[in-house]
Write a protein that holds these residues in place. Structure first.
Motif, PDB file in Angstrom:
ATOM      1  N   ARG A  18       1.891  12.116   5.347  1.00  8.98           N
ATOM      2  CA  ARG A  18       2.131  13.017   3.680  1.00  8.98           C
ATOM      3  C   ARG A  18       2.211  11.853   2.938  1.00  8.98           C
ATOM      4  O   ARG A  18       1.456  10.668   2.280  1.00  8.98           O
ATOM      5  N   GLY A  19       0.328  12.277   1.516  1.00  7.23           N
ATOM      6  CA  GLY A  19       0.047  11.650   0.766  1.00  7.23           C
ATOM      7  C   GLY A  19      -1.293  10.920   1.590  1.00  7.23           C
ATOM      8  O   GLY A  19      -1.665  11.600   2.698  1.00  7.23           O
ATOM      9  N   GLN A  20      -0.790   9.040   1.461  1.00  5.48           N
ATOM     10  CA  GLN A  20      -1.724   8.297   1.962  1.00  5.48           C
ATOM     11  C   GLN A  20      -1.146   8.265   3.504  1.00  5.48           C
ATOM     12  O   GLN A  20      -1.964   7.375   4.041  1.00  5.48           O
ATOM     13  N   MET A  21       0.174   8.515   3.837  1.00 11.14           N
ATOM     14  CA  MET A  21       0.663   7.992   4.924  1.00 11.14           C
ATOM     15  C   MET A  21       0.038   9.047   5.720  1.00 11.14           C
ATOM     16  O   MET A  21       0.124  10.521   6.043  1.00 11.14           O
ATOM     17  N   PRO A  22      -0.178   8.300   6.827  1.00  9.26           N
ATOM     18  CA  PRO A  22      -0.490   9.454   8.455  1.00  9.26           C
ATOM     19  C   PRO A  22       0.358   9.794   9.259  1.00  9.26           C
ATOM     20  O   PRO A  22       1.150   8.806   8.795  1.00  9.26           O
ATOM     21  N   SER A  23       0.282  10.539   9.790  1.00 12.12           N
ATOM     22  CA  SER A  23       1.562  10.860  10.524  1.00 12.12           C
ATOM     23  C   SER A  23       1.701   9.854  11.793  1.00 12.12           C
ATOM     24  O   SER A  23       0.467   9.421  11.942  1.00 12.12           O
ATOM     25  N   PHE A  24       2.226   9.400  12.497  1.00 14.12           N
ATOM     26  CA  PHE A  24       2.784   8.630  13.610  1.00 14.12           C
ATOM     27  C   PHE A  24       2.940   9.567  15.015  1.00 14.12           C
ATOM     28  O   PHE A  24       3.428   9.195  15.616  1.00 14.12           O
ATOM     29  N   ASN A  25       3.069  10.566  14.549  1.00 16.41           N
ATOM     30  CA  ASN A  25       3.293  11.692  16.279  1.00 16.41           C
ATOM     31  C   ASN A  25       2.565  11.401  17.171  1.00 16.41           C
ATOM     32  O   ASN A  25       3.056  11.435  17.959  1.00 16.41           O
ATOM     33  N   ASP A  26       1.354  11.075  17.478  1.00 14.77           N
ATOM     34  CA  ASP A  26       0.338  10.524  17.705  1.00 14.77           C
ATOM     35  C   ASP A  26       0.563   9.221  18.432  1.00 14.77           C
ATOM     36  O   ASP A  26      -0.092   9.054  19.632  1.00 14.77           O
ATOM     37  N   LYS A  27       1.316   8.410  18.594  1.00 13.40           N
ATOM     38  CA  LYS A  27       1.358   6.740  18.535  1.00 13.40           C
ATOM     39  C   LYS A  27       3.021   6.413  18.480  1.00 13.40           C
ATOM     40  O   LYS A  27       3.796   5.522  18.912  1.00 13.40           O
ATOM     41  N   VAL A  64       0.995  -1.612   0.405  1.00 13.59           N
ATOM     42  CA  VAL A  64      -0.080  -0.128   0.042  1.00 13.59           C
ATOM     43  C   VAL A  64       0.922   1.725  -0.203  1.00 13.59           C
ATOM     44  O   VAL A  64       0.878   2.383  -0.432  1.00 13.59           O
ATOM     45  N   GLY A  65       1.960   1.486   0.727  1.00  8.45           N
ATOM     46  CA  GLY A  65       2.318   2.398   0.838  1.00  8.45           C
ATOM     47  C   GLY A  65       3.920   1.894   0.245  1.00  8.45           C
ATOM     48  O   GLY A  65       4.207   0.876  -0.878  1.00  8.45           O
ATOM     49  N   PRO A  66       5.201   3.046  -0.089  1.00  9.84           N
ATOM     50  CA  PRO A  66       5.985   2.740  -0.906  1.00  9.84           C
ATOM     51  C   PRO A  66       7.087   1.551  -0.248  1.00  9.84           C
ATOM     52  O   PRO A  66       6.993   1.089   0.752  1.00  9.84           O
ATOM     53  N   ASN A  67       8.014   1.045  -1.468  1.00 10.54           N
ATOM     54  CA  ASN A  67       8.658   0.422  -0.923  1.00 10.54           C
ATOM     55  C   ASN A  67      10.040   1.106  -0.175  1.00 10.54           C
ATOM     56  O   ASN A  67      10.670   2.365  -0.214  1.00 10.54           O
ATOM     57  N   LEU A  68      10.519   0.593   0.279  1.00  7.14           N
ATOM     58  CA  LEU A  68      11.718   1.390   1.543  1.00  7.14           C
ATOM     59  C   LEU A  68      12.676   1.752   1.988  1.00  7.14           C
ATOM     60  O   LEU A  68      14.118   1.624   2.651  1.00  7.14           O
ATOM     61  N   GLN A  69      13.014  -0.103   1.020  1.00  9.54           N
ATOM     62  CA  GLN A  69      14.777  -0.525   1.174  1.00  9.54           C
ATOM     63  C   GLN A  69      15.770  -0.068   0.964  1.00  9.54           C
ATOM     64  O   GLN A  69      16.520  -0.223   0.574  1.00  9.54           O
ATOM     65  N   LYS A  70      15.493   1.251  -0.165  1.00 11.98           N
ATOM     66  CA  LYS A  70      16.507   2.128  -1.058  1.00 11.98           C
ATOM     67  C   LYS A  70      16.232   3.707  -0.296  1.00 11.98           C
ATOM     68  O   LYS A  70      16.740   4.259  -0.685  1.00 11.98           O
ATOM     69  N   GLU A  71      15.395   4.067   0.781  1.00  5.84           N
ATOM     70  CA  GLU A  71      15.094   5.156   1.327  1.00  5.84           C
ATOM     71  C   GLU A  71      16.078   6.399   1.200  1.00  5.84           C
ATOM     72  O   GLU A  71      15.703   7.441   1.060  1.00  5.84           O
ATOM     73  N   GLY A  72      17.543   5.740   1.964  1.00  7.67           N
ATOM     74  CA  GLY A  72      18.201   6.546   2.505  1.00  7.67           C
ATOM     75  C   GLY A  72      18.541   7.263   1.105  1.00  7.67           C
ATOM     76  O   GLY A  72      19.751   8.785   1.347  1.00  7.67           O
TER      77      GLY A  72
END
Length: 118
Positions: free
Chosen positions: A92-101, A68-76
């Motif tokens: 950002r976009g479909q990704m929710p904020s994790f500030n409260d989690k 559902v979210g993008p590939n993070l294997q080469k995020e750096g």
């Protein structure tokens, strides 16, 4: 009678303005929300991986291969640790904020861990 109504409306508007002055965030608070500052933490790859497995694999896959979210294997190679921290904190976009989690230190640790993936 009309003077009393207008005076009452004026008084209500002034009271509302005073309330807003004390409850709305200031420029510094808005700037911090728009560009969160990444706290300095000591990198703990094992803890970061555990946090990612507990919170991120549903959307990004168990190997960070994407879904559902993008590939993070080469995020750096695409984002710095500070940019990743901002994305996870604000969402950002479909990704929710994790500030409260997640705590800011946990997000910073994840950001540092993901920034190493190139």
């Amino acid at each position: 009678m009309q003077k009393w109504i207008m005076s009452g409306l004026f008084f209500a508007a002034c009271a509302f303005a005073v309330i807003l002055m004390f409850t709305l965030p200031g420029k510094e608070q808005v700037a911090e929300q728009n560009n969160p500052t990444m706290p300095t933490v000591k990198a703990d790859p094992a803890k970061a991986e555990a946090t990612v497995k507990a919170n991120c694999i549903t959307c990004h896959g168990d190997q960070l291969q994407g879904g559902v979210g993008p590939n993070l294997q080469k995020e750096g190679s695409e984002h710095t640790a500070e940019q990743i921290y901002s994305i996870v904190t604000k969402g950002r976009g479909q990704m929710p904020s994790f500030n409260d989690k997640l705590a800011p230190e946990e997000i910073a640790n994840i950001a540092m861990w993901l920034s190493e993936k190139k």
